[in-house]
Design an enzyme around this catalytic site. Sequence first.
Site, PDB file in Angstrom:
ATOM      1  N   LYS A 160      30.348 -37.311  10.987  1.00  0.00           N
ATOM      2  CA  LYS A 160      30.652 -37.324  12.426  1.00  0.00           C
ATOM      3  C   LYS A 160      31.365 -38.612  12.830  1.00  0.00           C
ATOM      4  O   LYS A 160      30.996 -39.284  13.811  1.00  0.00           O
ATOM      5  CB  LYS A 160      29.369 -37.100  13.242  1.00  0.00           C
ATOM      6  CG  LYS A 160      29.481 -35.856  14.121  1.00  0.00           C
ATOM      7  CD  LYS A 160      28.220 -35.478  14.789  1.00  0.00           C
ATOM      8  CE  LYS A 160      28.469 -34.804  16.122  1.00  0.00           C
ATOM      9  NZ  LYS A 160      29.459 -33.728  16.154  1.00  0.00           N
TER      10      LYS A 160
HETATM   11  C1  PLP Z   1      32.633 -30.179  12.837  1.00  0.00           C
HETATM   12  C2  PLP Z   1      31.296 -29.767  13.329  1.00  0.00           C
HETATM   13  N1  PLP Z   1      30.588 -28.872  12.629  1.00  0.00           N
HETATM   14  C3  PLP Z   1      29.365 -28.469  13.033  1.00  0.00           C
HETATM   15  C4  PLP Z   1      28.799 -28.942  14.192  1.00  0.00           C
HETATM   16  C5  PLP Z   1      27.435 -28.479  14.608  1.00  0.00           C
HETATM   17  O1  PLP Z   1      26.475 -29.484  14.404  1.00  0.00           O
HETATM   18  P1  PLP Z   1      25.157 -29.550  15.295  1.00  0.00           P
HETATM   19  O2  PLP Z   1      24.548 -28.224  15.235  1.00  0.00           O
HETATM   20  O3  PLP Z   1      24.331 -30.600  14.667  1.00  0.00           O
HETATM   21  O4  PLP Z   1      25.601 -29.879  16.660  1.00  0.00           O
HETATM   22  C6  PLP Z   1      29.501 -29.885  14.948  1.00  0.00           C
HETATM   23  C7  PLP Z   1      28.873 -30.391  16.167  1.00  0.00           C
HETATM   24  O5  PLP Z   1      29.114 -31.352  16.722  1.00  0.00           O
HETATM   25  C8  PLP Z   1      30.777 -30.319  14.508  1.00  0.00           C
HETATM   26  O6  PLP Z   1      31.482 -31.223  15.196  1.00  0.00           O
END
Ligand code: PLP
Length: 333
Positions: A160
Amino acid sequence: MTPESDPNTIVYFRGSYVPLREAQVGILTHALHYGTGVFEGIRGYWDDAEHQVFLLRPREHYQRWKQNGGILHIDVPLTPDELSGITAELVRRNAFHSDIYVRPLAWKCAERIGVSTDDQNAFAVIAVPFGEYLHSEKGLHAGVSTWRRIEDNAIPARAKICGAYVNSALASDDARRAGFDEAILLNENGQVAEGATCNLFMVRKGELITPPVTENVLEGITRDCVMELASREMGLKVIERPMDRSELYIGEELFLTGTAVGIAPVVRVDHRPVKDGAIGAVTREVRRLYFEVARGHLRAYRKWVVPAFPAATSAEQLEPEATAVALAEMGVR
Ligand SMILES: Cc1ncc(COP(=O)(O)O)c(C=O)c1O
């Protein structure tokens, strides 16, 4: 002005609670030039009956944030519990009585030219009222992107990292310009990774399938909720395995998961209907369960939610009879 950009919103910025308008960074900030920040996204769901904002798995989000910070050598010097406490305090100070979105952000804050990093880090937590991110009630039309998902040895997708979201922005911008609601990215091996801002699940032959975390996907917390709810509450077999692009065209159901998107059904992919083009039964049930959990309605999953307002208020709302008895015993009517 949208509520998201209300300059009077109280945010936690570099150690203090300040109005958003005072939370400013300099133009030479390292992260602004080189993308050297790590962020999170957390939801808080308003529950009318309990008059409460429930933060959904904030400790897990903060745990992930701290771990990801470590990848960039950014230390967030508070525990997940302390950070959850700050988030609840933001809800109270802003008197939010709605669904919210929380954006923790840690970044390299040195103000100078030069890509090499140092130990100057800063962090902030911002909470804003927030409704639906993708309007997915009727199901989405997703398109497979020509952009490939970033590779772990280039920029780790699981981390992230701010700069990594150029990959998501390019894919989702192209998808929208082409008339799709969301992009699906393949990894460098040509197999399905995830959506631009969300993980992906497919129902095939009655099993729930999602790509493994080693396929250059974010290790989604919603993904984890769905895997647990589907196997424990719905008795589904949940499988993590690589997924071919063409499986998207023959699966029985498809849906996207994420903090922002929630559980978003996909009813068309690349101009092909998913099965008969209607939202499937598994997707509906996963979505129903998820939002029941998120609003604190399922006792077995109260461990996943943290109330932002004092527990006494919610206990009173939750068990009015018990509270009335307790108050009577204390001589209060
Ligand atoms: C690229 C990406 N994949 C998956 C997710 C889903 O992650 P989460 O369920 O922890 O929000 C996110 C969420 O921000 C994301 O940016």
